[in-house]
Design a protein around this motif. Sequence first.
Motif, PDB file in Angstrom:
ATOM      1  N   ALA A 130      -5.230   4.263  -2.510  1.00 54.00           N
ATOM      2  CA  ALA A 130      -4.183   3.481  -2.581  1.00 54.00           C
ATOM      3  C   ALA A 130      -3.947   2.753  -1.592  1.00 54.00           C
ATOM      4  O   ALA A 130      -3.660   1.594  -1.584  1.00 54.00           O
ATOM      5  CB  ALA A 130      -2.865   4.473  -2.866  1.00 54.00           C
ATOM      6  N   ARG A 131      -4.187   3.270  -0.439  1.00 48.28           N
ATOM      7  CA  ARG A 131      -3.897   2.544   0.730  1.00 48.28           C
ATOM      8  C   ARG A 131      -4.933   1.286   0.841  1.00 48.28           C
ATOM      9  O   ARG A 131      -4.715   0.348   1.794  1.00 48.28           O
ATOM     10  CB  ARG A 131      -3.919   3.458   1.987  1.00 48.28           C
ATOM     11  N   GLN A 168       0.789   4.178  -3.126  1.00 57.36           N
ATOM     12  CA  GLN A 168       0.531   5.647  -2.557  1.00 57.36           C
ATOM     13  C   GLN A 168       1.474   6.397  -2.948  1.00 57.36           C
ATOM     14  O   GLN A 168       1.247   7.494  -3.495  1.00 57.36           O
ATOM     15  CB  GLN A 168       0.499   5.566  -1.054  1.00 57.36           C
ATOM     16  N   GLU A 169       2.861   6.072  -2.695  1.00 53.27           N
ATOM     17  CA  GLU A 169       4.058   7.000  -3.079  1.00 53.27           C
ATOM     18  C   GLU A 169       3.990   7.084  -4.513  1.00 53.27           C
ATOM     19  O   GLU A 169       4.184   8.169  -4.953  1.00 53.27           O
ATOM     20  CB  GLU A 169       5.356   6.021  -2.772  1.00 53.27           C
ATOM     21  N   GLY A 174      -4.549   8.992  -2.206  1.00 53.15           N
ATOM     22  CA  GLY A 174      -3.820   8.460  -1.076  1.00 53.15           C
ATOM     23  C   GLY A 174      -4.399   7.435  -0.193  1.00 53.15           C
ATOM     24  O   GLY A 174      -4.087   6.265  -0.170  1.00 53.15           O
ATOM     25  N   TRP A 175      -5.675   7.688   0.177  1.00 51.11           N
ATOM     26  CA  TRP A 175      -6.492   6.876   0.885  1.00 51.11           C
ATOM     27  C   TRP A 175      -6.828   5.620  -0.155  1.00 51.11           C
ATOM     28  O   TRP A 175      -6.838   4.501   0.304  1.00 51.11           O
ATOM     29  CB  TRP A 175      -7.845   7.363   1.380  1.00 51.11           C
ATOM     30  N   ALA A 219       0.991  -1.185   0.004  1.00 56.33           N
ATOM     31  CA  ALA A 219       0.014   0.165  -0.152  1.00 56.33           C
ATOM     32  C   ALA A 219       0.780   1.252   0.090  1.00 56.33           C
ATOM     33  O   ALA A 219       0.564   2.211  -0.822  1.00 56.33           O
ATOM     34  CB  ALA A 219      -0.803  -0.084   1.170  1.00 56.33           C
ATOM     35  N   ASP A 220       2.066   1.233   0.864  1.00 59.22           N
ATOM     36  CA  ASP A 220       2.992   2.270   0.719  1.00 59.22           C
ATOM     37  C   ASP A 220       3.648   2.612  -0.767  1.00 59.22           C
ATOM     38  O   ASP A 220       3.604   3.699  -1.073  1.00 59.22           O
ATOM     39  CB  ASP A 220       3.927   2.069   1.777  1.00 59.22           C
ATOM     40  N   LEU A 227      -4.340   6.197 -10.195  1.00 54.46           N
ATOM     41  CA  LEU A 227      -4.589   4.915  -9.349  1.00 54.46           C
ATOM     42  C   LEU A 227      -4.171   3.601 -10.188  1.00 54.46           C
ATOM     43  O   LEU A 227      -3.390   2.899  -9.746  1.00 54.46           O
ATOM     44  CB  LEU A 227      -5.665   4.694  -8.546  1.00 54.46           C
TER      45      LEU A 227
END
Length: 360
Positions: free
Chosen positions: A223-224, A195-196, A220-221, A191-192, A295
């Motif tokens: 992606a996580r 997100q990155e 970001g959410w 997930a990191d 995404l």
Amino acid sequence: DIGGGSTEFIIGMGMQTLERESLQAGCIASTRRFFPGGKLSKKRWKDALAEIGREFQPFASKYRALGWQEALGSSGTHKAISEICATMKLSKGAITAEALPQLRDELLKAKKIDDIQLPGLSSDRRPIIAGGILVLEAAFQALGLQKLLVSKAAMREGILYDIVGRAGENDLRDESVAALSQRYGIDTVQADRVQETALSLLEQVQERWRLDADDARMLGWAARLHELGLMIAHSGYHVHGSYVLEHSDIAGFSRQEQQMLAALVRSHRRSVTKTAFDALPERLLLTARRLAALLRLAVLLNRAHEDDPLPALELTADDNRLSLIVPQAFIDARPLLRADLIGETDGIAGLGIQFRPFVA
């Protein structure tokens, strides 16, 4: 928190929510349900208390096992009952297990709701106070409460606190995303990575596509949480994850924010359905489609779950066009990724965006 139609129960420590439950019994709904025609009697009260008590059974034992150090009541109903207790000199404002039966007996001296005469009770609370006291007595019995302090703050202050938190470092939505990640066993390392990558891609096109900080947070959410559905099934996991996000009670998120999050997760892989963004208003459709495209690329670029960081990528955007330049050596060593990027032209086309991958 006793509301008009339901009562909410939360056990927490600091800023962390440990347990949350909602009981479909509030002061207005219970007054109408158990005292039709405004008629009061000891028998009606006893039957109603037993009925509400049964609704506590699914969670009362779990709550009592976890326990708490301090119990707080929040809402106008608690404030009204606290005022009555103080006026009757049953307490100094707290609601206690000894005071409630005396208060209830005083209330039942009236045969009709319109005739209720409780010291300290305002006229605007009279029509619904019976249901509020009923629910509170049931809560005291089911949860073994001895004393309930009354909070001066309620929903209005909670909303203000949420707004202030969003502007600072205490955004409740971040905590909710972290809790969902833990609950559904999401691979946080992957997930990191996603997100990155997603935020790095957004940074390159945000000015051209008019994306702001709120859009970056939403991306970001998403992606996580994009792999949330894997806990349910690997097949169609993006569909499962989207359903959970749209239909769960997620603290801090508005209904519209949850729908946006669900749409992004639903569209991060495979073909984009025609109904994927139907829940969103027209004004958010363009942004939602652009975030979904970013995404999709972030997920695709990290599909191999490699620990090595990605090389420098160049992403450019026009109104409905997106171009990605990938270093030659990187893509030559990954023929499957090359094929995926070429195939993604069809996937992103479903978002109304023309995608072209290039090699530098």
